[in-house]
Design a protein around this motif. Structure first.
Motif, PDB file in Angstrom:
ATOM      1  N   ASN A  35      25.117 124.686   7.194  1.00  0.00           N
ATOM      2  CA  ASN A  35      24.776 123.450   7.888  1.00  0.00           C
ATOM      3  C   ASN A  35      24.117 123.745   9.245  1.00  0.00           C
ATOM      4  O   ASN A  35      23.109 123.133   9.608  1.00  0.00           O
ATOM      5  N   LEU A  36      24.690 124.684   9.986  1.00  0.00           N
ATOM      6  CA  LEU A  36      24.110 125.039  11.288  1.00  0.00           C
ATOM      7  C   LEU A  36      22.757 125.719  11.141  1.00  0.00           C
ATOM      8  O   LEU A  36      21.863 125.523  11.976  1.00  0.00           O
ATOM      9  N   THR A  37      22.578 126.498  10.092  1.00  0.00           N
ATOM     10  CA  THR A  37      21.297 127.148   9.863  1.00  0.00           C
ATOM     11  C   THR A  37      20.213 126.107   9.621  1.00  0.00           C
ATOM     12  O   THR A  37      19.098 126.219  10.159  1.00  0.00           O
ATOM     13  N   ASN A  38      20.538 125.084   8.839  1.00  0.00           N
ATOM     14  CA  ASN A  38      19.573 123.998   8.618  1.00  0.00           C
ATOM     15  C   ASN A  38      19.308 123.233   9.907  1.00  0.00           C
ATOM     16  O   ASN A  38      18.182 122.797  10.150  1.00  0.00           O
ATOM     17  N   HIS A  39      20.329 123.087  10.733  1.00  0.00           N
ATOM     18  CA  HIS A  39      20.177 122.409  12.019  1.00  0.00           C
ATOM     19  C   HIS A  39      19.190 123.171  12.919  1.00  0.00           C
ATOM     20  O   HIS A  39      18.372 122.569  13.616  1.00  0.00           O
ATOM     21  N   PHE A  40      19.262 124.502  12.890  1.00  0.00           N
ATOM     22  CA  PHE A  40      18.401 125.307  13.754  1.00  0.00           C
ATOM     23  C   PHE A  40      16.949 125.312  13.293  1.00  0.00           C
ATOM     24  O   PHE A  40      16.056 125.629  14.064  1.00  0.00           O
ATOM     25  N   LYS A  41      16.706 124.973  12.038  1.00  0.00           N
ATOM     26  CA  LYS A  41      15.319 124.879  11.589  1.00  0.00           C
ATOM     27  C   LYS A  41      14.613 123.716  12.285  1.00  0.00           C
ATOM     28  O   LYS A  41      13.406 123.774  12.526  1.00  0.00           O
ATOM     29  N   LYS A  42      15.376 122.678  12.632  1.00  0.00           N
ATOM     30  CA  LYS A  42      14.806 121.521  13.316  1.00  0.00           C
ATOM     31  C   LYS A  42      14.904 121.657  14.832  1.00  0.00           C
ATOM     32  O   LYS A  42      14.035 121.199  15.567  1.00  0.00           O
ATOM     33  N   ASN A  43      15.992 122.264  15.332  1.00  0.00           N
ATOM     34  CA  ASN A  43      16.279 122.333  16.768  1.00  0.00           C
ATOM     35  C   ASN A  43      16.404 123.793  17.197  1.00  0.00           C
ATOM     36  O   ASN A  43      17.497 124.326  17.293  1.00  0.00           O
ATOM     37  N   LYS A  44      15.284 124.408  17.477  1.00  0.00           N
ATOM     38  CA  LYS A  44      15.274 125.845  17.763  1.00  0.00           C
ATOM     39  C   LYS A  44      15.906 126.196  19.100  1.00  0.00           C
ATOM     40  O   LYS A  44      16.419 127.287  19.277  1.00  0.00           O
ATOM     41  N   ASN A  45      15.893 125.291  20.049  1.00  0.00           N
ATOM     42  CA  ASN A  45      16.385 125.614  21.384  1.00  0.00           C
ATOM     43  C   ASN A  45      17.802 125.140  21.649  1.00  0.00           C
ATOM     44  O   ASN A  45      18.217 125.052  22.799  1.00  0.00           O
ATOM     45  N   ASP A  46      18.557 124.865  20.626  1.00  0.00           N
ATOM     46  CA  ASP A  46      19.936 124.402  20.788  1.00  0.00           C
ATOM     47  C   ASP A  46      20.840 125.613  21.026  1.00  0.00           C
ATOM     48  O   ASP A  46      21.379 126.210  20.108  1.00  0.00           O
ATOM     49  N   LYS A  47      21.014 125.983  22.279  1.00  0.00           N
ATOM     50  CA  LYS A  47      21.760 127.181  22.635  1.00  0.00           C
ATOM     51  C   LYS A  47      23.271 127.000  22.492  1.00  0.00           C
ATOM     52  O   LYS A  47      23.997 127.939  22.221  1.00  0.00           O
ATOM     53  N   HIS A  48      23.762 125.782  22.670  1.00  0.00           N
ATOM     54  CA  HIS A  48      25.202 125.553  22.587  1.00  0.00           C
ATOM     55  C   HIS A  48      25.705 125.690  21.155  1.00  0.00           C
ATOM     56  O   HIS A  48      26.786 126.227  20.914  1.00  0.00           O
ATOM     57  N   SER A  49      24.923 125.254  20.205  1.00  0.00           N
ATOM     58  CA  SER A  49      25.321 125.389  18.801  1.00  0.00           C
ATOM     59  C   SER A  49      25.190 126.826  18.323  1.00  0.00           C
ATOM     60  O   SER A  49      25.849 127.215  17.356  1.00  0.00           O
ATOM     61  N   THR A  50      24.365 127.609  18.988  1.00  0.00           N
ATOM     62  CA  THR A  50      24.222 129.017  18.619  1.00  0.00           C
ATOM     63  C   THR A  50      25.546 129.741  18.792  1.00  0.00           C
ATOM     64  O   THR A  50      25.910 130.584  17.965  1.00  0.00           O
ATOM     65  N   ARG A  51      26.281 129.399  19.822  1.00  0.00           N
ATOM     66  CA  ARG A  51      27.588 130.007  20.053  1.00  0.00           C
ATOM     67  C   ARG A  51      28.539 129.679  18.902  1.00  0.00           C
ATOM     68  O   ARG A  51      29.267 130.527  18.427  1.00  0.00           O
ATOM     69  N   GLY A  52      28.520 128.445  18.449  1.00  0.00           N
ATOM     70  CA  GLY A  52      29.359 128.040  17.332  1.00  0.00           C
ATOM     71  C   GLY A  52      28.988 128.761  16.044  1.00  0.00           C
ATOM     72  O   GLY A  52      29.855 129.135  15.257  1.00  0.00           O
ATOM     73  N   LEU A  53      27.698 128.963  15.837  1.00  0.00           N
ATOM     74  CA  LEU A  53      27.241 129.688  14.655  1.00  0.00           C
ATOM     75  C   LEU A  53      27.723 131.134  14.685  1.00  0.00           C
ATOM     76  O   LEU A  53      28.234 131.648  13.685  1.00  0.00           O
ATOM     77  N   LEU A  54      27.587 131.780  15.819  1.00  0.00           N
ATOM     78  CA  LEU A  54      28.031 133.165  15.935  1.00  0.00           C
ATOM     79  C   LEU A  54      29.538 133.284  15.743  1.00  0.00           C
ATOM     80  O   LEU A  54      30.020 134.221  15.100  1.00  0.00           O
ATOM     81  N   PHE A  55      30.284 132.332  16.279  1.00  0.00           N
ATOM     82  CA  PHE A  55      31.723 132.334  16.100  1.00  0.00           C
ATOM     83  C   PHE A  55      32.084 132.197  14.624  1.00  0.00           C
ATOM     84  O   PHE A  55      32.958 132.904  14.111  1.00  0.00           O
ATOM     85  N   ALA A  56      31.411 131.293  13.910  1.00  0.00           N
ATOM     86  CA  ALA A  56      31.700 131.069  12.494  1.00  0.00           C
ATOM     87  C   ALA A  56      31.341 132.295  11.658  1.00  0.00           C
ATOM     88  O   ALA A  56      32.090 132.673  10.746  1.00  0.00           O
ATOM     89  N   VAL A  57      30.234 132.939  11.965  1.00  0.00           N
ATOM     90  CA  VAL A  57      29.823 134.138  11.221  1.00  0.00           C
ATOM     91  C   VAL A  57      30.834 135.259  11.415  1.00  0.00           C
ATOM     92  O   VAL A  57      31.240 135.935  10.459  1.00  0.00           O
ATOM     93  N   ASN A  58      31.272 135.466  12.658  1.00  0.00           N
ATOM     94  CA  ASN A  58      32.234 136.533  12.933  1.00  0.00           C
ATOM     95  C   ASN A  58      33.600 136.233  12.323  1.00  0.00           C
ATOM     96  O   ASN A  58      34.273 137.138  11.824  1.00  0.00           O
ATOM     97  N   GLN A  59      34.011 134.981  12.338  1.00  0.00           N
ATOM     98  CA  GLN A  59      35.289 134.602  11.734  1.00  0.00           C
ATOM     99  C   GLN A  59      35.250 134.841  10.226  1.00  0.00           C
ATOM    100  O   GLN A  59      36.198 135.367   9.643  1.00  0.00           O
ATOM    101  N   ARG A  60      34.142 134.469   9.583  1.00  0.00           N
ATOM    102  CA  ARG A  60      34.006 134.700   8.146  1.00  0.00           C
ATOM    103  C   ARG A  60      34.012 136.189   7.837  1.00  0.00           C
ATOM    104  O   ARG A  60      34.625 136.631   6.858  1.00  0.00           O
ATOM    105  N   LYS A  61      33.373 136.976   8.684  1.00  0.00           N
ATOM    106  CA  LYS A  61      33.346 138.419   8.492  1.00  0.00           C
ATOM    107  C   LYS A  61      34.752 139.007   8.564  1.00  0.00           C
ATOM    108  O   LYS A  61      35.138 139.839   7.730  1.00  0.00           O
ATOM    109  N   ARG A  62      35.555 138.552   9.538  1.00  0.00           N
ATOM    110  CA  ARG A  62      36.925 139.041   9.662  1.00  0.00           C
ATOM    111  C   ARG A  62      37.773 138.633   8.464  1.00  0.00           C
ATOM    112  O   ARG A  62      38.581 139.422   7.957  1.00  0.00           O
TER     113      ARG A  62
END
Length: 86
Positions: A35-62
Motif C-alpha cells: 500500500n505504501l509503495t503504491n502511495h509513493f508512486k503518486k507522492n514522491k516527496n512524502d518523507k514522513h511516510s518513508t519512515r513508516g515504510l522502512l519500519f514495516a520492511v525491517n519489522q517484516r524482515k525480523r
C-alpha cells in the motif's frame, strides 16, 4: 483497508481464532508495504511516510528471520503464498 486486512488474516491464519501469529503479522506488513509503495508512486516527496515504510520492511524482515529459525516449513509456505522471494 479493513476488508483487505480480514482477507489477509483469513488466508494466513493457522487456527480459527488466529490473529497474531507470525504468519499473519508478516502478511499484514506485506499488505502495508504494498500500500505504501503504491502511495509513493503518486507522492514522491512524502518523507514522513518513508519512515513508516522502512519500519514495516525491517519489522517484516525480523519476523521472517524468527520464523525461519523456529519453523522452517511455515517460513517456506509464507514465502510462496506472498511471493516474497523467488
Amino acid at each position: 483497508m479493513k476488508k483487505e486486512k480480514s482477507k489477509v488474516i483469513n488466508s494466513l491464519k493457522t487456527n480459527p481464532k488466529d490473529v497474531g501469529s507470525s504468519e499473519v503479522q508478516i502478511g499484514l506488513l506485506s499488505a502495508k508495504i504494498e500500500n505504501l509503495t503504491n502511495h509513493f508512486k503518486k507522492n514522491k516527496n512524502d518523507k514522513h511516510s518513508t519512515r513508516g515504510l522502512l519500519f514495516a520492511v525491517n519489522q517484516r524482515k525480523r519476523l521472517l528471520e524468527y520464523l525461519k529459525k523456529n519453523n522452517l516449513t511455515s517460513y517456506k509456505n509464507i514465502l510462496t503464498k506472498l511471493n516474497l522471494r523467488k
